[in-house]
Write an enzyme that holds these catalytic residues in place. Structure first.
Site, PDB file in Angstrom:
ATOM      1  N   GLU A   1       0.860  -1.170   0.000  1.00  0.00           N
ATOM      2  CA  GLU A   1       0.000   0.000   0.000  1.00  0.00           C
ATOM      3  C   GLU A   1       0.903   1.228   0.000  1.00  0.00           C
ATOM      4  O   GLU A   1       1.934   1.234   0.668  1.00  0.00           O
ATOM      5  CB  GLU A   1      -0.905   0.058   1.236  1.00  0.00           C
ATOM      6  CG  GLU A   1      -1.998  -0.978   1.275  1.00  0.00           C
ATOM      7  CD  GLU A   1      -1.532  -2.271   1.961  1.00  0.00           C
ATOM      8  OE1 GLU A   1      -0.532  -2.230   2.709  1.00  0.00           O
ATOM      9  OE2 GLU A   1      -2.172  -3.309   1.735  1.00  0.00           O
TER      10      GLU A   1
ATOM     11  N   TYR B   1       7.567   2.164  -7.448  1.00  0.00           N
ATOM     12  CA  TYR B   1       6.925   0.847  -7.467  1.00  0.00           C
ATOM     13  C   TYR B   1       6.481   0.474  -8.887  1.00  0.00           C
ATOM     14  O   TYR B   1       6.665  -0.670  -9.308  1.00  0.00           O
ATOM     15  CB  TYR B   1       5.748   0.803  -6.497  1.00  0.00           C
ATOM     16  CG  TYR B   1       6.126   1.196  -5.088  1.00  0.00           C
ATOM     17  CD1 TYR B   1       7.370   0.865  -4.538  1.00  0.00           C
ATOM     18  CD2 TYR B   1       5.252   1.927  -4.295  1.00  0.00           C
ATOM     19  CE1 TYR B   1       7.718   1.241  -3.257  1.00  0.00           C
ATOM     20  CE2 TYR B   1       5.590   2.300  -3.002  1.00  0.00           C
ATOM     21  CZ  TYR B   1       6.818   1.962  -2.492  1.00  0.00           C
ATOM     22  OH  TYR B   1       7.164   2.339  -1.213  1.00  0.00           O
TER      23      TYR B   1
END
Length: 150
Positions: free
Chosen positions: A105, A117
């Site tokens: 998250e 990411y």
């Protein structure tokens, strides 16, 4: 800078960095301790030439699922590839432990982390509304499918 495995001896320094970097979102010292000592986890620290911890990251793997528990790098070191180095080692560890997918998250208001990411192959798969408290910031859920080992 070197990466090494975190130990309980790093607790005070990691907890202090956690509080400095995450403010009201920071994990308590007890949660940091539980993470460092927990089963199915691997935590790394980024250490400078003087031995000070300047970043850390953690992974949890249960079955074929991995989860990046946290990642943090001191602000003055961001953009230098240290977050990527932490992530690459944790993803390699996830693969070694048999994970087929890894989740994380990330705060919706953190475009640099989302970009990191994504560059590692993570895809945004959902939103957890108001996940980060007390500010009520959404969490973007991301997933990486790991390649099957030959």
């Amino acid at each position: 800078m070197i990466l090494r495995d975190a130990t309980l001896a790093d607790l005070d320094e990691v907890a202090a960095l956690e509080a400095d970097l995450f403010g009201s979102d920071a994990w308590s010292r007890e949660i940091v301790r539980e993470e460092l000592a927990g089963d199915h986890r691997r935590y790394l620290v980024l250490v400078d030439e003087g031995g000070a911890i300047r970043g850390y990251a953690g992974l949890l793997v249960v079955g074929t699922d991995g989860d990046i528990q946290t990642i943090a790098v001191a602000p003055e070191l961001r953009g230098g590839g240290h977050g990527r180095a932490l992530m690459v080692e944790l993803l390699a560890e996830a693969a070694r432990r048999g994970a087929r997918q890894v989740f994380l998250e990330v705060r919706a208001d953190n475009p640099p982390a989302r970009g990191l990411y994504a560059s590692l192959g993570f895809a945004e798969i959902g939103v957890r509304p108001r996940y980060y408290q007390p500010e009520g910031i959404d969490a973007i859920v991301m997933q990486l499918q790991l390649k099957e080992q030959q």
